[in-house]
Design a protein around this motif. Structure first.
Motif, PDB file in Angstrom:
ATOM      1  N   LEU A 165      34.260  42.955  33.319  1.00  0.00           N
ATOM      2  CA  LEU A 165      34.655  44.347  33.540  1.00  0.00           C
ATOM      3  C   LEU A 165      36.022  44.642  32.938  1.00  0.00           C
ATOM      4  CD1 LEU A 165      33.444  44.772  37.231  1.00  0.00           C
ATOM      5  CD2 LEU A 165      32.604  46.069  35.262  1.00  0.00           C
ATOM      6  N   LEU A 179      38.631  48.108  37.869  1.00  0.00           N
ATOM      7  CA  LEU A 179      37.227  47.916  38.246  1.00  0.00           C
ATOM      8  C   LEU A 179      36.925  46.430  38.496  1.00  0.00           C
ATOM      9  CD1 LEU A 179      35.414  50.359  35.785  1.00  0.00           C
ATOM     10  CD2 LEU A 179      35.736  50.638  38.249  1.00  0.00           C
ATOM     11  N   THR A 183      35.909  45.084  42.150  1.00  0.00           N
ATOM     12  CA  THR A 183      34.606  44.442  42.308  1.00  0.00           C
ATOM     13  C   THR A 183      34.759  43.018  42.813  1.00  0.00           C
ATOM     14  OG1 THR A 183      33.731  45.781  40.475  1.00  0.00           O
ATOM     15  CG2 THR A 183      32.451  43.837  41.130  1.00  0.00           C
TER      16      THR A 183
END
Length: 451
Positions: A165, A179, A183
């Motif tokens: 990501l 992100l 995550t």
């Protein structure tokens, strides 16, 4: 001893509470040995490094998407890969020391697994959010971090999710980092309950239980990515020029483990290697607690030579991933693996390699073979023939499940091993096959005759 074994095997994959600390060996200061190992990796990396380029090489490693299989030796150089391995090892050992976590076989397995995978997929940047997520879960549960340390450390299997990501180029760097870290924290937070649940799915016969849990999570994430048109490309990056050095290092390391183990056995006047070899290896078989540090280190050294022997027999080349696999197997020799439950599984993989279409010298096949020892408990509990069968099934499945998670789960073999255990164990139990069922039958027959 047997009652203790049954007690440990029935526990979930979290560390035992503080009131059981008296069960752990106190004679030996194991933390200094682990710190020495981490420093050895770090200093070796500095010695091998070209100093003007070291930080640039480390930056390349830290900012790589790092899907399975990404060889950090090929990516950043031999020195930088060892520095990364040393940093990761010292980092997790330091956390454990700071949290005053008692050294157990599972914890040693976690240390060496992280150390091994630091040569192909794990680094400080992509592992930190997963550890942070599990730490936040421990706060939510109002329990100490040491209760979930094992899951946190093994859960770094999903480090490539963070790197993919953050550094794949799909998002601006700032957005990607946000992100990726968000995550990673969420994954770390949900891992402990999932790992405990999935342990019952494999009934303790898959040593890489968290790898199976991470496989399920990464399979879902990969499906979501593909749903939005993001097909994760997994270009294998492999080095080819470090075999001789890595081979010598592994031989010396295995020999040191053997010598240390013999020294501690002589010091304690205690030698439990035969008892260790008779163990099935099911989770949670803690060799450090049950058989002592000396016998455990001897077993780790023997498993090191066993894996080296297999690689030489296959004429395989050592690189970052294969080095990491050997180190990981050595670590799990404190937590379930020993030559007598691992050899049948390796033989099954070899037989599968003889008849299949895959190149037995390829890095991916060698990794599958070495990590197939995750199914050692099947061999140890049901007998060698079923261990051979498990190894054969494993090589058939593990070469195909990688597509499901797109390389986002570093413990691909733990994912495959979970399915093999879940398929085989219920059948073997229902048909009452294997040496443990035969032993139980003989015991019952003897009891009836004695009446």
């Amino acid at each position: 001893m047997e009652k203790n074994q049954e007690k440990f095997n029935s526990e979930p994959l979290i560390l035992r509470p503080k009131n059981s600390r008296t069960l752990y060996p106190k004679k030996h200061k194991i933390y200094p040995l682990l710190f020495a190992y981490g420093l050895f990796l770090l200093l070796t990396g500095f010695i091998l490094s070209d100093y003007p380029e070291l930080f640039t090489q480390l930056k390349i490693i830290f900012t790589s998407p790092s899907p399975l299989i990404t060889d950090y030796i090929a990516l950043g150089g031999l020195g930088a890969a060892f520095v990364n391995g040393g940093m990761m090892t010292l980092f997790v050992v330091g956390i454990s020391f700071w949290q005053k976590i008692p050294i157990t076989g599972p914890l040693m397995a976690a240390f060496f697994m992280i150390s091994g995978f630091s040569f192909f997929g794990k680094n400080i940047v992509n592992s930190l959010p997963l550890l942070l997520g599990t730490y936040l879960f421990s706060i939510h549960q109002k329990r100490s971090f040491q209760s979930y340390a094992l899951v946190a450390f093994f859960g770094s299997s999903l480090s490539p999710v963070v790197s993919m990501l953050a550094f794949s180029g799909k998002f601006p760097l700032g957005v990607g980092l946000f992100l990726g870290y968000l995550t990673g924290i969420i994954i770390g937070f949900i891992l402990p309950p999932l790992a405990t649940h999935f342990q019952s799915f494999t009934q303790g016969f898959n040593l890489y239980n968290v790898g199976f849990t991470c496989g399920m999570i990464s399979m879902l994430l990969t499906g979501i990515f593909r749903m939005f048109g993001w097909e994760i490309t997994n270009n294998h990056v492999i080095s080819h020029n470090s075999h001789d050095f890595l081979l010598k290092m592994l031989i010396i390391f295995s020999l040191v483990l053997l010598i240390l183990g013999i020294f501690y056995c002589l010091q304690d006047k205690s030698f439990h290697l035969i008892t260790l070899f008779k163990s099935s290896g099911k989770i949670m078989t803690d060799f450090v607690t049950l058989q002592g540090l000396g016998s455990t280190l001897i077993n780790m050294g023997l498993m090191g030579f066993l894996t080296i022997g297999y690689l030489l027999l296959m004429k395989g080349q050592l690189n970052g991933p294969v080095l990491g696999a050997v180190i990981s197997v050595i670590g799990f020799s404190a937590y379930g693996n020993h030559p007598f439950n691992s050899l049948p599984v390796l033989l099954g993989v070899y037989l599968g390699g003889v008849v299949n279409i895959y190149d037995m010298n390829a890095t991916s096949f060698l990794l599958a073979a070495l990590f197939s020892t995750t199914l050692g408990p099947i061999s140890g509990f049901y007998g060698a023939p079923f261990g051979i069968l498990a190894g054969f099934f494993h090589i058939a499945l593990v070469t195909n499940v990688g597509y499901l998670h797109g390389g986002l789960n570093l413990y691909n073999n733990g994912f495959s091993g979970g399915f093999i255990a879940a398929l085989m164990v219920p059948v073997l139990d229902s048909l009452k096959l294997g040496k443990e069922h035969k032993r139980l039958g003989r015991a019952l027959k003897s009891k009836k005759n004695s009446r």
